[in-house]
Scaffold this active site. Structure first.
Site, PDB file in Angstrom:
ATOM      1  N   GLY A 133       0.919  -1.088  -0.100  1.00 18.36           N
ATOM      2  CA  GLY A 133       0.025  -0.121  -0.087  1.00 18.36           C
ATOM      3  C   GLY A 133       0.803   1.341  -0.125  1.00 18.36           C
ATOM      4  O   GLY A 133       0.483   2.274  -0.636  1.00 18.36           O
ATOM      5  N   ASN A 136      -6.955   4.993   9.478  1.00 16.08           N
ATOM      6  CA  ASN A 136      -6.324   3.931  10.127  1.00 16.08           C
ATOM      7  C   ASN A 136      -6.476   3.844  11.678  1.00 16.08           C
ATOM      8  O   ASN A 136      -6.398   2.907  12.273  1.00 16.08           O
ATOM      9  CB  ASN A 136      -5.054   3.530   9.710  1.00 16.08           C
ATOM     10  CG  ASN A 136      -4.148   4.672   9.482  1.00 16.08           C
ATOM     11  OD1 ASN A 136      -4.357   5.540   8.870  1.00 16.08           O
ATOM     12  ND2 ASN A 136      -3.057   4.614  10.455  1.00 16.08           N
ATOM     13  N   GLN A 143      -7.511   0.988   4.182  1.00 21.33           N
ATOM     14  CA  GLN A 143      -8.461   0.643   5.183  1.00 21.33           C
ATOM     15  C   GLN A 143      -9.776   0.166   4.893  1.00 21.33           C
ATOM     16  O   GLN A 143     -10.476  -0.488   5.465  1.00 21.33           O
ATOM     17  CB  GLN A 143      -8.117   1.508   6.429  1.00 21.33           C
ATOM     18  CG  GLN A 143      -7.112   1.681   7.423  1.00 21.33           C
ATOM     19  CD  GLN A 143      -6.651   0.322   8.152  1.00 21.33           C
ATOM     20  OE1 GLN A 143      -7.572  -0.483   8.305  1.00 21.33           O
ATOM     21  NE2 GLN A 143      -5.491   0.252   8.544  1.00 21.33           N
ATOM     22  N   SER A 158      -4.123  -2.689  -0.310  1.00 26.48           N
ATOM     23  CA  SER A 158      -2.999  -3.681   0.232  1.00 26.48           C
ATOM     24  C   SER A 158      -3.620  -4.999   0.749  1.00 26.48           C
ATOM     25  O   SER A 158      -4.510  -4.652   1.771  1.00 26.48           O
ATOM     26  CB  SER A 158      -1.923  -2.713   1.330  1.00 26.48           C
ATOM     27  OG  SER A 158      -1.349  -3.948   1.877  1.00 26.48           O
ATOM     28  N   HIS A 186      -2.813  -7.256   2.760  1.00 29.62           N
ATOM     29  CA  HIS A 186      -2.727  -7.674   4.075  1.00 29.62           C
ATOM     30  C   HIS A 186      -3.611  -6.899   4.964  1.00 29.62           C
ATOM     31  O   HIS A 186      -3.908  -7.594   6.306  1.00 29.62           O
ATOM     32  CB  HIS A 186      -1.493  -7.831   4.756  1.00 29.62           C
ATOM     33  CG  HIS A 186      -0.752  -6.320   5.164  1.00 29.62           C
ATOM     34  ND1 HIS A 186      -0.799  -5.877   6.358  1.00 29.62           N
ATOM     35  CD2 HIS A 186      -0.157  -5.263   4.562  1.00 29.62           C
ATOM     36  CE1 HIS A 186      -0.255  -4.742   6.648  1.00 29.62           C
ATOM     37  NE2 HIS A 186       0.147  -4.254   5.514  1.00 29.62           N
ATOM     38  N   THR A 222       9.988  -8.781 -11.622  1.00 29.44           N
ATOM     39  CA  THR A 222       9.295 -10.235 -11.931  1.00 29.44           C
ATOM     40  C   THR A 222       8.058 -10.169 -10.654  1.00 29.44           C
ATOM     41  O   THR A 222       8.231 -10.057  -9.672  1.00 29.44           O
ATOM     42  CB  THR A 222      10.386 -11.285 -11.545  1.00 29.44           C
ATOM     43  OG1 THR A 222      11.331 -10.928 -12.562  1.00 29.44           O
ATOM     44  CG2 THR A 222       9.455 -12.575 -11.760  1.00 29.44           C
ATOM     45  N   CYS A 268       5.365   6.695  22.998  1.00 31.87           N
ATOM     46  CA  CYS A 268       6.488   5.842  23.030  1.00 31.87           C
ATOM     47  C   CYS A 268       6.720   4.975  21.692  1.00 31.87           C
ATOM     48  O   CYS A 268       7.804   4.850  21.387  1.00 31.87           O
ATOM     49  CB  CYS A 268       6.544   4.963  24.170  1.00 31.87           C
ATOM     50  SG  CYS A 268       6.504   5.918  25.731  1.00 31.87           S
TER      51      CYS A 268
HETATM   52  C1  LIG Z   1      -1.663  -0.256   6.270  1.00 26.47           C
HETATM   53  C2  LIG Z   1      -1.700   1.310   5.574  1.00 26.47           C
HETATM   54  C3  LIG Z   1      -0.793   1.617   4.565  1.00 26.47           C
HETATM   55  C4  LIG Z   1       0.411   0.822   4.045  1.00 26.47           C
HETATM   56  O1  LIG Z   1       0.203  -0.283   3.726  1.00 26.47           O
HETATM   57  P1  LIG Z   1       1.328  -1.303   3.584  1.00 26.47           P
HETATM   58  O2  LIG Z   1       0.994  -2.472   2.493  1.00 26.47           O
HETATM   59  O3  LIG Z   1       1.681  -1.991   4.845  1.00 26.47           O
HETATM   60  O4  LIG Z   1       2.380  -0.570   3.126  1.00 26.47           O
HETATM   61  C5  LIG Z   1      -1.214   2.791   3.935  1.00 26.47           C
HETATM   62  N1  LIG Z   1      -2.168   3.431   4.387  1.00 26.47           N
HETATM   63  C6  LIG Z   1      -3.181   2.962   5.384  1.00 26.47           C
HETATM   64  C7  LIG Z   1      -4.521   3.929   5.426  1.00 26.47           C
HETATM   65  C8  LIG Z   1      -2.935   1.878   6.119  1.00 26.47           C
HETATM   66  O5  LIG Z   1      -3.608   1.519   7.035  1.00 26.47           O
END
Ligand SMILES: *Cc1c(COP(=O)(O)O)cnc(C)c1O
Length: 396
Positions: free
Chosen positions: A70, A151, A179, A197, A199, A235, A322
């Site tokens: 992302g 997020n 998100q 993204s 994940h 690739t 922190c």
């Molecule tokens: C997690 C997140 C990203 C980054 O995505 P990655 O695949 O971890 O680099 C960008 N924008 C938002 C709002 C996210 O929650």
């Protein structure tokens, strides 16, 4: 009991997604650019994945490009717009609550003199006003980039209205939908670029996708062999891309039932946490991601809260000082107007469809205990003189 309540950080890989990926991590190892049958199978899987992602987003397959994350998709949108529209100008408009992958990218470009930045304020719920956006557009504005959903506090922006304003002024509109994708329906009618993204919706880490409206041309971030229509060389990560497509399809196909499930958990937790004295829900009460429960607790340090929850088997997160290695609390919480000392007591619980009501009960109990424990040790907290605590009703 272990409860994973940090789905905004990442989500567990779905079983069906792993099953779909498995052949491409084992026997189907062909390079999609080669010519023999093994490679042609990889190429087929790549293009089928592109088709599925396009269908899930309601766009054409030629408008979908795969990336490494992302963050990379966000960088591509921003740097791509600056490169493509050099002659028009270098003014970019964004909002005060963007993800670091947007904010830090823009800050670095600005520092290097490569862009001029307008950061739009948000209201106390984290919303950007379309009127404020309209007023910020200049003749040399090349891009508006505003996230679909936040997020940290879950607020969902009125992307339909915001992107319409940009379109009316002939300015490209990008949205970080990392998100949002797979979690809420999205309106991308007037959106020119969009980042997702894998994940964040049950797919693997390290693979993203990028939507680029047909007719728009931007330069690549990574040059090389010309993969992905020349926009992103390297690739292709076939297993990852197949996983992204499968996860997005599952999420979109089951959106309604998953939303009901996750929203019920969030509602329960939100109601119960609201009963804790001097606690406040952050973000918009309704226009928010169904799985995001974000709070601030007065006279509590977010970091201690998260560590205390960890010892009780709850994985949660806080935008406290922190964890980010600085003394400043989250830019998002400051942008919605929270004073520093209250922003320090933030807690983000983000639920997914595998969470149960029983788990939600466990989380509520754990948070109540940890908040009480933190306050018992806090010099800011005095049970006998509640009126002397800092009081934030006016702010929230
Ligand atoms: C997690 C997140 C990203 C980054 O995505 P990655 O695949 O971890 O680099 C960008 N924008 C938002 C709002 C996210 O929650």
């Amino acid at each position: 009991m272990f409860v994973y309540a940090d789905h905004a950080a990442t989500t567990p890989l779905k079983r069906e997604v792993l099953d779909a990926m498995m052949p491409y991590l084992t026997e189907q190892y062909g390079n999609a650019s080669s010519v023999y049958a093994l490679a042609r199978d990889a190429k087929k899987a790549l293009e089928a994945a592109r088709e599925d992602v396009a269908a899930a987003l309601g766009v054409d397959r030629r408008e979908i490009y795969f990336t490494g994350s992302g963050s990379e998709s966000n960088n591509l949108a921003i740097k791509g717009a600056l490169g493509a529209l050099e002659r028009k100008g270098k003014h970019i408009i964004t909002s005060a609550t963007e993800h670091h992958a947007v904010i830090h990218t823009l800050m670095r470009l600005q520092k290097c003199g490569l862009c001029e930045l307008t950061i739009l304020p948000v209201d106390k719920y984290g919303l950007v006003s379309p009127h404020v956006l309209r007023a910020a557009i200049k003749p040399d504005t090349v891009l508006v980039t505003i996230m679909t959903a936040n997020n940290e506090i879950g607020t969902i922006q009125p992307i339909g209205e915001l992107s319409k304003v940009a379109r009316e002024h002939n300015v490209w509109f990008h949205t970080d939908a990392v998100q949002a994708a797979g979690h809420i329906p999205m309106s991308i009618e007037n959106v020119d670029m969009l980042s997702i993204s894998a994940h964040k919706f049950g797919g693997p880490k390290g693979v993203g996708a990028f939507y680029l409206r047909s007719g728009i041309k931007i330069p690549p971030l990574v040059d090389g062999g010309g993969h992905e229509g020349g926009l992103r060389s390297g690739t292709e990560n076939i297993a990852g891309i197949v996983g992204l497509a499968k996860a997005l399809k599952l999420a979109v196909d089951n959106l309604a039932s998953n939303t009901l499930k996750v929203a019920a958990i969030s509602k329960l937790v939100t109601q119960r946490l609201s009963e804790i004295p001097y606690s406040h829900l952050t973000g918009h009460p309704d226009m928010r991601l169904p799985g995001t429960v974000s709070f601030v607790f007065e006279a509590v340090e977010g970091e201690s809260l998260v560590l205390g929850l960890d010892t009780r088997g709850v994985a949660a997160s806080s935008a406290s000082a922190c964890s980010s290695g600085t003394l400043d609390p989250s830019h998002v919480l400051l942008a919605i107007g929270l004073p520093h000392e209250i922003a320090h007591g933030s807690l983000r619980l983000t639920f997914g469809e595998e969470n149960t009501t029983k788990e939600a009960e466990h989380v509520v109990k754990a948070v109540s205990e940890v908040v009480a424990k933190c306050r018992a040790m806090s010099p800011l907290w005095d049970d006998d003189k509640p009126t002397e605590r800092f009081w934030s009703e006016s702010v929230l």
